[in-house]
Structure formats: structure tokens, C-alpha cells
Scaffold this motif. Structure first.
Motif, mmCIF file in Angstrom:
data_model
loop_
_atom_site.group_PDB
_atom_site.id
_atom_site.type_symbol
_atom_site.label_atom_id
_atom_site.label_comp_id
_atom_site.label_asym_id
_atom_site.label_seq_id
_atom_site.Cartn_x
_atom_site.Cartn_y
_atom_site.Cartn_z
ATOM 1 N N TRP A 183 -4.591 110.446 22.602
ATOM 2 C CA TRP A 183 -4.258 111.848 22.893
ATOM 3 C C TRP A 183 -3.274 111.954 24.050
ATOM 4 N N TRP A 184 -3.338 110.996 24.973
ATOM 5 C CA TRP A 184 -2.356 111.024 26.054
ATOM 6 C C TRP A 184 -0.951 110.758 25.502
ATOM 7 N N PHE A 185 -0.830 109.833 24.538
ATOM 8 C CA PHE A 185 0.473 109.593 23.905
ATOM 9 C C PHE A 185 0.965 110.836 23.152
ATOM 10 N N VAL A 186 0.057 111.528 22.493
ATOM 11 C CA VAL A 186 0.432 112.779 21.806
ATOM 12 C C VAL A 186 0.943 113.796 22.823
ATOM 13 N N LEU A 187 0.207 113.948 23.933
ATOM 14 C CA LEU A 187 0.636 114.866 24.989
ATOM 15 C C LEU A 187 1.989 114.452 25.556
ATOM 16 N N LEU A 188 2.174 113.156 25.767
ATOM 17 C CA LEU A 188 3.435 112.652 26.308
ATOM 18 C C LEU A 188 4.602 112.955 25.366
ATOM 19 N N ALA A 189 4.409 112.713 24.076
ATOM 20 C CA ALA A 189 5.484 112.931 23.098
ATOM 21 C C ALA A 189 5.847 114.410 22.991
ATOM 22 N N LEU A 190 4.847 115.261 22.847
ATOM 23 C CA LEU A 190 5.127 116.684 22.662
ATOM 24 C C LEU A 190 5.701 117.315 23.930
ATOM 25 N N SER A 191 5.152 116.919 25.087
ATOM 26 C CA SER A 191 5.680 117.488 26.332
ATOM 27 C C SER A 191 7.086 116.974 26.615
ATOM 28 N N SER A 192 7.440 115.789 26.109
ATOM 29 C CA SER A 192 8.817 115.289 26.258
ATOM 30 C C SER A 192 9.793 116.158 25.480
ATOM 31 N N VAL A 193 9.406 116.527 24.257
ATOM 32 C CA VAL A 193 10.249 117.427 23.454
ATOM 33 C C VAL A 193 10.396 118.773 24.155
ATOM 34 N N LEU A 194 9.286 119.263 24.682
ATOM 35 C CA LEU A 194 9.319 120.555 25.376
ATOM 36 C C LEU A 194 10.175 120.471 26.642
ATOM 37 N N LEU A 195 10.095 119.348 27.348
ATOM 38 C CA LEU A 195 10.913 119.146 28.548
ATOM 39 C C LEU A 195 12.400 119.203 28.193
ATOM 40 N N LEU A 196 12.776 118.555 27.090
ATOM 41 C CA LEU A 196 14.171 118.579 26.651
ATOM 42 C C LEU A 196 14.603 119.998 26.298
ATOM 43 N N LEU A 197 13.731 120.753 25.620
ATOM 44 C CA LEU A 197 14.044 122.151 25.294
ATOM 45 C C LEU A 197 14.272 122.956 26.566
ATOM 46 N N GLY A 198 13.422 122.747 27.571
ATOM 47 C CA GLY A 198 13.575 123.472 28.823
ATOM 48 C C GLY A 198 14.849 123.114 29.556
ATOM 49 N N ASP B 162 12.879 126.166 33.515
ATOM 50 C CA ASP B 162 12.057 126.405 32.325
ATOM 51 C C ASP B 162 11.347 125.134 31.882
ATOM 52 N N SER B 163 11.969 123.981 32.108
ATOM 53 C CA SER B 163 11.349 122.717 31.709
ATOM 54 C C SER B 163 10.018 122.511 32.429
ATOM 55 N N GLY B 164 9.957 122.823 33.713
ATOM 56 C CA GLY B 164 8.732 122.625 34.484
ATOM 57 C C GLY B 164 7.679 123.676 34.212
ATOM 58 N N SER B 165 8.087 124.953 34.149
ATOM 59 C CA SER B 165 7.104 126.017 33.940
ATOM 60 C C SER B 165 6.459 125.901 32.564
ATOM 61 N N MET B 166 7.263 125.612 31.528
ATOM 62 C CA MET B 166 6.684 125.458 30.193
ATOM 63 C C MET B 166 5.804 124.216 30.112
ATOM 64 N N PHE B 167 6.180 123.163 30.833
ATOM 65 C CA PHE B 167 5.381 121.930 30.832
ATOM 66 C C PHE B 167 3.999 122.171 31.416
ATOM 67 N N ILE B 168 3.925 122.907 32.517
ATOM 68 C CA ILE B 168 2.625 123.212 33.122
ATOM 69 C C ILE B 168 1.752 123.987 32.139
ATOM 70 N N GLY B 169 2.308 125.060 31.540
ATOM 71 C CA GLY B 169 1.539 125.853 30.593
ATOM 72 C C GLY B 169 1.092 125.049 29.389
ATOM 73 N N PHE B 170 1.980 124.217 28.855
ATOM 74 C CA PHE B 170 1.643 123.419 27.671
ATOM 75 C C PHE B 170 0.535 122.414 27.979
ATOM 76 N N THR B 171 0.607 121.754 29.130
ATOM 77 C CA THR B 171 -0.408 120.756 29.482
ATOM 78 C C THR B 171 -1.784 121.394 29.615
ATOM 79 N N LEU B 172 -1.844 122.542 30.272
ATOM 80 C CA LEU B 172 -3.122 123.244 30.407
ATOM 81 C C LEU B 172 -3.656 123.654 29.038
ATOM 82 N N ALA B 173 -2.776 124.172 28.186
ATOM 83 C CA ALA B 173 -3.199 124.604 26.848
ATOM 84 C C ALA B 173 -3.670 123.425 26.012
ATOM 85 N N PHE B 174 -2.970 122.303 26.098
ATOM 86 C CA PHE B 174 -3.292 121.108 25.307
ATOM 87 C C PHE B 174 -4.680 120.585 25.662
#
Length: 622
Positions: free
Chosen positions: A84-99, A219-231
Motif C-alpha cells: 500500500w505504501w508503493f500504491v500511495l507513492l505511485a499515485l501521489s507521484s502522479v498528483l505531484l506532477l499534476l500540481g 498546488d503540488s504540496g497542498s494536494m499531496f497533503i490532502g491526498f495522503t490524509l484521504a488515502f
């Protein structure tokens, strides 16, 4: 190794890594032009780097590597593991790039939203989803929709609140600490480690981000915080059946969620009040977020941020109390609700209440026809869709008609798609902005096509998730289409049907003591249609007192046929006879006549003492 040593190491390690990396990425931002310039809705006074989110991301995940990837630590209890940590890492990486792309290119709100939804859908298909609510297993489609809403809501909550130095990072640290405390109490140490890593990164980042900030999250950091908490919250809920498993994390980010709800409320009201343009878009930013309001009251940035920290800490304490003191949860919620309502009404939502008052005053000044779509069509459409979807399920499952529990189960599984999807397509198609009492045939055709498209999309989604009973699904969908389209079309045509029935029942006109002008129309062409439309759907209106008895036209193909509901008796040769038989009081010409025909009409009108009027659409330059 003692679990508390792990807690300390991941908290300290994430903090140190973020503390070291942030100045490096602050310098890197200038070389790639990732800079926030002052102006617009931004309240900072000088150019500031936007690469803080990258440092936060790396600091947290680098600290997690030895915990989740090193066998020395042994197995960890809880829901988080290396997978699950790898899943979080992969998805948050995509989100970081979007931000990062949004910070650099200022993407349109729609594109950023699509990216957020894509990441949320990927999280769902990876196995992170809501699953159950209060012990009720959700249908896969409804589960996916709620999961996407959950992730997008958390991401945008932190994205919107990130408007003042240290605010988003500090609220993230408080929320992560609160969730870590809850996980410790519930016995989920691996979940706790992720939250502590996020806490350490946020606290270290505040060294550079607290007022006066030298670097922003972006946006990369703010969305990352929200996504990690939600995940992490949702991963915990996937093994649970309690509503509290997702309700308490929402309390942990109480201030960002409150600010988001107020923003949606405020912007929706202003969209209704506006005359269009950018001000009519709900995505249009403003300077009425909680931190903006407190700043306008004269508070310094530091005092505003500290005040919102305290408010969010109060939300977190409520969440922790609900977890620890379960037997007193109702009393805690009631006290929190009363206190929260007072603070909201008295200090926080005055802008929304003011704008809502304006909308209410404007709505009261409008005629009922302007708001009939909201107060009649929307609830009736939803009720009709629900009832007819139940009928479709019953008819398509005749062998189970007396097994109510089975029918109810099938109906509930159909309901989210067969109601929500067509309704959303009607909203997107602006069906509820159409004045149906003045609608054309093409608008009824468009309504039918929109309903058909919505049901077909719902059927496609349903079949994708459950292909085992495709034949029965198709039969149910066919019955639903057959019932729904005529029902909603008749609902919208009902006003005109009632008008026509009333005219048929009262052919002398709608006014009880009025004498209508019994009228013959000469010509059944386009000008005739315009004249009939202009005189009411309304051929018997109290204002014009016009009763169109018949139409005369020289085209024999139209004789004894109906044009716009009026019978064409014949040609001009029966004009005199018709005047006597029907006691005609007015003749209206809607076509071009030759000299001979016009002379004949004028002679008959003069002889019978009947006014002769020409109706013509005229374009006049002003």
C-alpha cells in the motif's frame, strides 16, 4: 525494536529530510521559473518559490523507505504495508506532477479537476475505496463515485485553504497528528507511521513557510497533503464497517472542509446572482476564504493562521473524543454541533448569509414561472425516475414480484445509476433552464434524446460492473426507457395540455363576463403561426380577448385540416358564409394578397361591418 522508537525515527527522519531538502528546492525553483508572483488574489508582497511540495513529498516518502522496505523492522500491524505504501507513492507521484504543471502553466480548472478524478479512480481500482457505510455494502458504481468524491474533496480542501503563509502545512500537521493519535488508540501502528511521517515533514517545512514565508507549498504540496490524509483514512475504512471510520478523518481536516463548503455555497449563490461571464462560474476564485475575512478584520497573518490552527485543533479533539469516549459520543456531538453552529453563524458565514439573503430577495421578486423549474420539475423528475425504476425492476422480474426483499435489493442497485446519470445529463443539457410552457417541438425531442442517452450510459456502466445478468438488465432498461421518456415529456407539456382542455371546455373565453373577438385568420403560412403564438397559447387570453374560430386559405391541400390547433375550413369563397354562421367580429390577414383578393376582402368587410386587420412581423431600425 520498540514501536515507539519507530514512531520517533520516522517523525524525526521526515522532519530532518524536509528541513534539508527545502532550501535546495527553494534555489532550484528560480532556475526553472517555478515562482509565485504577487498580485491578483495572492496576498504576498514579493516573488516566492513554489517548490515546497516537492521537498515535503520527498521528505515524507524517503523517511518511509527504511520502515516499509527493510526486513530489519519486521512485520507491522495495521493496514499499511509495503504494497500500500508503493500504491500511495505511485499515485501521489502522479498528483505531484499534476500540481507542478499547474503551478508552472496555470492549468484550467477543468483540466486539473480531470487529473484529480483520474488519480482518484486509479486509487479506487487499486483497492482503496469506501466499501461500506454503517455496515451497508455499497454498489460498485456508487462506491466508486463516493470514493472519487472523497479524494477530490480532500485534495481541493487543502488546495483552497492554501492562501496564507503556513496555513495549509500547519493544518496538515494538526490533522495528521490527530489521525495518528486515533490510529494509536485503535491499534494501527503502520497507519500511525505514515501520519507521523507527514507530521514531521509539515512541521519542518513550517520553518521556511511560516510568515514571512520564503517558499510556498504550491498546488503540488497542498494536494499531496490532502491526498495522503484521504488515502490512509480510506485504507483504514476498507477493513471497517463504521461510519466513524471516515467521519473522524473529516473532523481532522475540519477547517479546510469548512472553508471548501463555504466556498461552494458562496460561489453557487453568486453564480445565481450574476448575469454570466466569469463571475457566473463556480470555479471563479475569490478573496472571501476564512483567512481573507480574518485578515480584513485587521488581524496579522500570524494571528489569522494561529486562530485557524486552534479552530482545527478543536475539530481534532472532537474526533479523538468520539474515538476514546464512544459511550458519550452523542453528547459530544450535540455540544460540538451547538458550539460550531454559533461560531459559524456569528463569526464565519456572514458573507454567505448576506449573499443568500440577496438571492432570496431576488427570487421573491420574480414571477413563479422563473422558479417553477426548481420547485416543481427537479423533485418531480427525481420522484418519477425512482418510481419508474422500481416498476421496471418489478416488471422485468415477474417471478420475484412477491419477494419484496429481493425486489428492494435489485431496485437499490439500479437506483444510483438509473436516477443519477439521466438527472446529471438533464442538468448538463440545461433542461431546467427551458421555459416549457413556451417550448418548441425540438426541445421536447432534445429532452427525449438526453433521457435516452442518460439511460444508455447507466446501462453501459451497470453492464460493465455486472455482466452476469445482461439480458435481464437490458429488459429492465428497455421498460424504463419506454416509461420514463413519455412521462417526463407529458409532465412538461402538462401546462399546455391543461390550457387546451380549458379552452375546449370554455370556448367562449377565459373571462367569465368578457365577450371575445371572434376572429377569422386569412392565410395558414408562417405569419399565421407567428400571429397565433403572439396571441397567447392564448387564443383566449383575458388581455387580448381574441378567439380564433377558423383559418381560411386558398391552398386546397390544407382544407379541413388543422394548423396550430385551428381548423382550416376552406378558401376565400366561404368568407361571407363563415362570418354569418360564426358571428365573426374581426378578420386578420397574415399573407400577401393580390389586388383582386384584397379588394374582395375589403368589400366583404365593409359590407358586413367587420374590421379588417393585417398582421405582419416588421423589423424596425431604432
Amino acid at each position: 525494536m520498540n514501536i515507539f522508537a519507530k514512531y520517533f525515527l520516522v517523525l524525526f527522519g521526515a522532519g530532518v529530510l524536509t528541513y534539508v531538502l527545502t532550501p535546495l528546492f527553494r534555489k532550484f525553483a528560480w532556475s526553472i521559473g517555478l515562482i509565485a508572483e504577487p498580485g491578483g488574489r495572492r496576498i504576498h508582497a514579493k516573488s516566492t518559490p513554489l517548490t515546497g511540495g516537492i521537498a515535503l513529498f520527498l521528505g515524507m516518502h524517503l523517511a518511509c523507505i527504511p520502515i516499509f522496505c527493510c526486513s530489519y523492522w519486521g512485520e507491522l500491524d495495521g493496514h499499511m504495508n509495503v504494497h500500500w505504501w508503493f500504491v500511495l507513492l505511485a499515485l501521489s507521484s502522479v498528483l505531484l506532477l499534476l500540481g507542478i504543471l499547474d503551478d508552472k502553466l496555470e492549468l484550467r480548472a477543468s483540466i486539473k479537476f480531470i487529473g484529480q478524478v483520474a488519480v482518484a479512480v486509479a486509487a479506487y481500482f487499486s483497492g482503496v475505496h469506501i466499501g461500506t457505510l454503517s455496515g451497508i455494502e455499497l454498489h460498485p458504481v456508487l462506491d466508486m463515485l463516493l470514493t472519487v468524491f472523497w479524494f477530490v474533496g480532500f485534495m481541493n480542501a487543502f488546495n483552497l485553504i492554501d492562501g496564507m503563509d503556513g496555513l495549509a502545512a500547519g493544518l496538515g500537521a494538526i490533522a495528521a497528528t490527530g489521525m495518528a493519535a486515533i490510529f494509536i488508540y485503535r491499534g494501527y501502528p503502520s497507519n500511525t507511521l505514515i501520519m507521523l511521517a507527514l507530521t514531521g515533514s509539515c512541521l519542518a517545512f513550517l520553518r521556511y513557510n511560516f510568515s514571512p514565508a520564503t517558499i510556498f507549498l504550491g498546488d503540488s504540496g497542498s494536494m499531496f497533503i490532502g491526498f495522503t490524509l484521504a488515502f490512509v483514512a480510506l485504507l483504514t475504512n476498507s477493513k471497517s464497517t463504521t461510519l466513524a471510520a471516515i467521519g473522524i478523518p473529516m473532523l481532522a481536516i475540519g477547517v479546510p472542509i469548512l472553508d471548501t463548503l463555504l466556498a461552494v455555497w458562496r460561489r453557487s449563490i453568486r453564480a445565481r446572482l450574476s448575469d454570466g461571464g466569469d463571475e457566473g462560474k463556480i470555479s471563479k476564485g475569490d478573496r472571501d476564504h476564512l483567512h481573507h475575512r480574518l485578515a480584513r478584520r485587521g488581524f496579522t497573518q500570524r494571528r489569522v493562521v494561529l486562530g485557524l490552527y486552534i479552530l482545527n485543533l478543536a475539530f481534532v479533539l472532537v474526533g479523538v473524543s468520539l474515538t476514546v469516549f464512544k459511550s458519550h459520543s452523542l453528547g459530544i456531538l450535540l455540544i460540538a454541533f451547538v458550539a460550531g453552529t454559533y461560531v459559524l453563524v456569528r463569526h464565519l458565514a456572514y458573507v454567505e448569509f448576506r449573499d443568500s439573503g440577496k438571492l432570496l430577495a431576488e427570487g421573491m421578486s420574480r414571477s413563479i414561472s422563473r422558479i417553477v423549474a426548481v420547485i416543481i420539475y427537479i423533485p418531480l423528475d427525481i420522484i418519477i425516475m425512482m418510481v419508474l425504476s422500481l416498476v421496471a425492476v418489478i416488471v422485468s422480474h415477474p417471478q420475484e414480484v412477491f419477494a419484496w426483499n429481493r425486489i428492494k435489493h435489485l431496485w437499490i442497485h439500479h437506483l444510483p445509476l438509473y436516477v443519477a446519470v439521466p438527472f446529471l445529463i438533464l442538468c448538463v443539457g440545461r433542461t431546467y433552464r427551458t421555459v416549457w410552457s413556451k417550448a418548441r417541438v425540438t426541445e421536447y425531442v432534445r429532452l427525449s434524446l438526453e433521457l435516452l442517452a442518460g439511460i444508455l450510459v447507466a446501462f453501459g456502466i451497470y453492464s460493465f460492473f455486472d455482466s452476469t445478468h445482461i439480458g435481464r438488465h437490458f429488459l429492465s432498461m428497455l421498460i424504463y426507457v419506454t416509461l420514463l421518456i413519455p412521462s417526463l415529456v407529458i409532465l412538461r407539456a402538462l401546462w399546455r395540455i391543461v390550457q387546451d382542455v380549458m379552452r375546449w371546455l370554455n370556448p367562449k373565453g377565459m373571462g367569465e363576463h368578457s365577450t371575445p373577438l371572434r376572429t377569422i385568420v386569412i392565410g395558414a403560412d408562417k405569419e399565421c403561426i407567428l400571429y397565433l403564438n403572439a396571441n397567447a397559447g392564448n387564443r383566449y387570453s383575458n388581455k387580448s380577448l381574441i378567439q380564433v374560430i377558423t383559418i381560411l386559405d386558398e391552398d386546397s391541400n390544407l382544407h379541413r385540416r388543422y394548423v396550430h390547433g385551428i381548423r382550416v375550413r376552406g378558401g376565400l369563397n366561404i368568407l361571407r358564409e363563415t362570418i354569418h354562421q360564426e358571428k365573426i367580429k374581426q378578420i386578420v390577414i397574415t399573407i400577401d394578397l393580390d389586388d383582386e383578393q384584397q379588394a374582395l376582402l375589403m368589400a366583404i368587410a365593409k359590407e358586413e361591418n367587420v374590421p379588417l386587420i393585417r398582421s405582419r412581423m416588421v423589423l424596425e431600425e431604432l
